[in-house]
Design an enzyme around this catalytic site. Structure first.
Site, PDB file in Angstrom:
ATOM      1  CE  LYS A  13      -2.214  -0.704   4.034  1.00  0.00           C
ATOM      2  NZ  LYS A  13      -1.657  -2.299   3.962  1.00  0.00           N
ATOM      3  NE  ARG A 139       9.677  -1.453   7.617  1.00  0.00           N
ATOM      4  CZ  ARG A 139       8.540  -0.897   6.453  1.00  0.00           C
ATOM      5  NH1 ARG A 139       8.919  -1.236   5.047  1.00  0.00           N
ATOM      6  NH2 ARG A 139       7.167  -1.591   6.551  1.00  0.00           N
TER       7      ARG A 139
END
Length: 197
Positions: A13, A139
């Site tokens: 996204k 991350r």
């Protein structure tokens, strides 16, 4: 053009939101960023959010909708915006719809990223390995266990949002496992249909 991108974490996204921003000159509205900005600027709604967060509580849907309402009044959002990661719940979707209706606005399209969750986990594991190999920080969301928990949370909370928009004829599914360029092409096709409708 007012858009919502719906899909699990890691579905792409953010990548597609950036392409939409570049193509249409509209901002991406991240509720987290807007919340931090409202608190930093000490807006009326920002002060309310700060008090709730200082008390160690989650910010209510009412406050989040208030922050979105303030943000879409800014000049750069007049042509439209991309919402990524919001609404997360059916209550938020209903509140967002009511707030937009009160301004004679509506969401033009909800792009739902359909993905194979196991392949998505593999994609995240590969992203973590690639980051490590390049000497970059990994991350924390790219930990497979953390990622699987986020997928479960996404299914539990957000699964009801897509049907809400589908019933209103505004939700469109795309293959989120396709290449980045193929996903962009699918989105372009949907947006041409949505604008023509």
């Amino acid at each position: 053009m007012r858009l919502i991108l719906l899909g699990p974490p890691g579905a792409g996204k953010g990548t597609q939101a950036q392409r939409l921003i570049d193509k249409y000159g509209i901002p991406q509205l991240s509720t987290g960023d807007m919340l931090r900005e409202a608190v930093a600027k000490q807006t009326e709604i920002g002060k309310r959010a700060q008090a709730v967060m200082d008390a160690g509580q989650l910010v209510s849907d009412e406050i989040v909708i208030g922050i979105v309402a303030d943000r879409i009044e800014q000049p750069d959002a007049r042509k439209g915006f991309v919402l990524d990661g919001f609404p997360r719940t059916l209550a938020q979707a209903e509140a967002l719809d009511q707030m937009l209706q009160s301004r004679n606005l509506s969401i033009d399209a909800v792009i739902e990223f359909k993905v194979d969750e196991e392949k998505l986990v593999e994609r995240i594991e590969k992203r973590a390995r690639d980051a490590e190999a390049a000497g970059l920080p990994v991350r924390k969301d790219d930990n497979p266990d953390v990622f699987r928990r986020r997928l479960v949370e996404f299914r539990a909370l957000t699964a009801a949002v897509a049907p809400f928009y589908r019933e209103r004829g505004r939700s469109f599914e795309i293959d989120g496992m396709a290449s980045i360029d193929e996903v962009s092409t699918q989105i372009d096709t949907i947006l041409k249909q949505a604008v023509a409708a």
